[in-house]
Scaffold this active site. Structure first.
Site, PDB file in Angstrom:
ATOM      1  N   CYS A  13       1.403  45.706 -12.381  1.00  0.00           N
ATOM      2  CA  CYS A  13       2.927  45.867 -13.387  1.00  0.00           C
ATOM      3  C   CYS A  13       4.077  45.759 -12.342  1.00  0.00           C
ATOM      4  O   CYS A  13       3.977  46.533 -11.385  1.00  0.00           O
ATOM      5  CB  CYS A  13       2.804  47.173 -13.995  1.00  0.00           C
ATOM      6  SG  CYS A  13       4.500  47.544 -14.872  1.00  0.00           S
ATOM      7  N   CYS A  68      21.340  55.259 -25.207  1.00  0.00           N
ATOM      8  CA  CYS A  68      20.342  54.510 -25.106  1.00  0.00           C
ATOM      9  C   CYS A  68      20.219  53.391 -26.239  1.00  0.00           C
ATOM     10  O   CYS A  68      19.334  52.646 -26.530  1.00  0.00           O
ATOM     11  CB  CYS A  68      18.970  54.838 -24.624  1.00  0.00           C
ATOM     12  SG  CYS A  68      18.390  55.931 -25.951  1.00  0.00           S
TER      13      CYS A  68
END
Ligand code: SAM
Length: 466
Positions: free
Chosen positions: A175, A423
């Site tokens: 990842c 966010c």
């Protein structure tokens, strides 16, 4: 082209004009909006419409007919299946331009807010390997790729969820947004689990042992925590894995086992057992040190968190005399960041363990002017009569935005400035409209890119009492 030809099952060649909030490509057919999954601005894609609603349709791409001039090679081999970094194939500068355009669109066009300064996005210096925490899942239902040979074993996976599938896990071997050491640990754990024949948990039958692997890194300290989440307690099954991990990776400072016996698919255990090292890691933000245990909340991009908190600090414009309220304070990192520059900070939060972390972090950093209070901010802010009134209020709510009663409290307060960290610019813009209607004026919005290659964006809005 006529809007009527857009119906479920139809195939259309669409040119992607922009990126919608959430990351899907936006195409228009005579003004009718089509959201196309996994498509980036500048591409022309043959697309299959899979849903049509009043005012918009949704499509998935079948073939790229012409490529975007801002397209780049996605470095991750899991890119086309993993739902994590959906815009990795868009050059970084263009990602930032698109995010800026989204915030502009949400504030100015959708919410109708005008006359404020929209600052350029604060970019990330490191656009890969930036996450200090990764949460992987074990599963006996591995997602099988179409090009795999028939009959390939699918009863063990350690990786990430396939988008939209709670039961299928894509086996991940690298990842790119986690620390490189994380990939080595991930692959070591997979091999050890297979070798020892430890059974992955089945989310449908609730049978099996291994549930999650959570890796946490102190990016500024070098500390590393491995948290193995299991469905029941049996340290005998984990001791040999812990031993081989600590031998192979001397960087590891902590190995814990969280036991989650509940059916809910969370990496949060009701019991924690220390297998190796110390129970928490430390991380530094600026000159502050934070102690982080397996289940503590902490911003997942350390370097950008420093920039985010700097932005919030600048937005507060502190002189050293102010009383600041930090609403939705979590483990108090913003409060502690501000405390050194002001008279007093009061943080409010509903998770007791987060408050305990905040208090401990204040003590560890020798900060005596930050105080933390348990409060459910969906309800009226009671019990604060004895506290000094705030001059400045910082808000950092979850995605749903600020609770209506808290918003009312903020607008009725005598605070002269609000610094609103978010966010989710959509709910932030909605709340800003409320505050504008109730005596505040938006002066500035700054975006901080905390999560390159993903559609997420963090914004800091500054409002002044009118
Ligand atoms: C985005 S996090 C902010 C964390 C913190 N400011 C930081 O930077 O580390 C939002 C926080 O709001 C808390 N929260 C969510 N809903 C709440 C509520 N109704 N009342 C109080 N706190 C709440 C969550 O537990 C979480 O800690």
């Amino acid at each position: 082209m006529n809007e009527k030809i857009i119906s479920k099952g139809s195939k259309l060649d669409l040119t992607i004009e922009s990126l919608a909030f959430g990351g899907r490509g936006v195409a228009k057919v005579n003004g009718f909006v089509v959201f196309v999954k996994n498509a980036i601005p500048g591409q022309t894609v043959r697309s299959l419409i899979y849903n049509k609603r009043k005012g918009f349709a949704e499509a998935r791409p079948l073939e790229i007919l012409s490529e975007s001039e801002n397209a780049v090679e996605a470095p991750c081999k899991h890119f086309s299946h993993c739902g994590g970094c959906t815009i990795q194939n868009l050059e970084y500068e263009e990602q930032l331009r698109q995010k800026q355009a989204q915030v502009e669109g949400i504030f100015q066009h959708q919410a109708g807010i005008e006359d404020f300064a929209l600052e350029a996005v604060v970019p990330a210096d490191e656009t890969y390997h930036y996450r200090n925490k990764m949460e992987f899942s074990f599963s006996n239902r591995r997602w099988v790729l179409t090009d795999e040979p028939e009959g390939a074993a699918a009863d063990f996976a350690l990786g990430l969820h396939i988008p939209g599938r709670y039961d299928k896990i894509l086996d991940i071997s690298e990842c790119h947004i986690q620390q490189p050491l994380g990939n080595e640990i991930l692959n070591h754990v997979r091999s050890a689990a297979v070798e020892q024949e430890l059974k992955p948990y089945d989310v449908k039958t609730h049978i099996g042992f291994l549930r999650h692997l959570v890796l946490r890194f102190g990016v500024n300290t070098g500390n590393v925590m491995v948290n193995i989440v299991t469905s029941y307690e049996n340290t005998d099954l984990l001791n040999s894995m812990a031993e081989s991990l600590s031998k192979a990776f001397p960087q590891i400072t902590s190995i814990v086992n969280n036991v989650n016996t509940r059916k809910g698919d969370t990496a949060y255990g009701e019991k924690e057992i220390l297998l190796y090292g110390v129970p928490s890691i430390t991380e530094k933000l600026g000159d502050l040190t934070f102690e982080i245990s397996a289940n503590s909340f902490f911003q997942t991009n350390t370097k950008q968190a420093e920039k985010l908190y700097e932005t919030a600090l600048n937005g507060c414009g502190l002189t050293g005399k102010e009383i600041v309220y930090d609403l939705y304070c979590g483990t108090g990192s913003i409060s502690l960041f501000l405390a050194k520059k002001t008279k007093e900070v009061h943080g409010f939060e509903w998770i007791v363990s987060a408050i305990e972390d905040a208090v401990r972090n204040a003590v560890n950093n020798g900060i005596g002017n930050a105080f933390f209070h348990k409060a459910n901010l969906d309800r009226p802010l009671d019990g604060i009569k004895d506290l000094p009134k705030p001059d400045i209020i910082v808000l950092d709510p979850p995605r749903a935005g600020v609770g209506r009663k808290t918003l009312q409290y903020v607008s009725d307060s005598e605070a002269r400035r609000i610094v609103y960290v978010s966010c989710n610019p959509s709910t932030q813009a909605r709340d800003v409209v409320f505050l504008q209607e109730n005596g505040f004026t938006l002066s500035q919005v700054t975006m901080v890119d905390m999560f390159p290659h993903t559609p997420h964006i963090e914004t800091v809005a500054v409002l002044e009492k009118t």
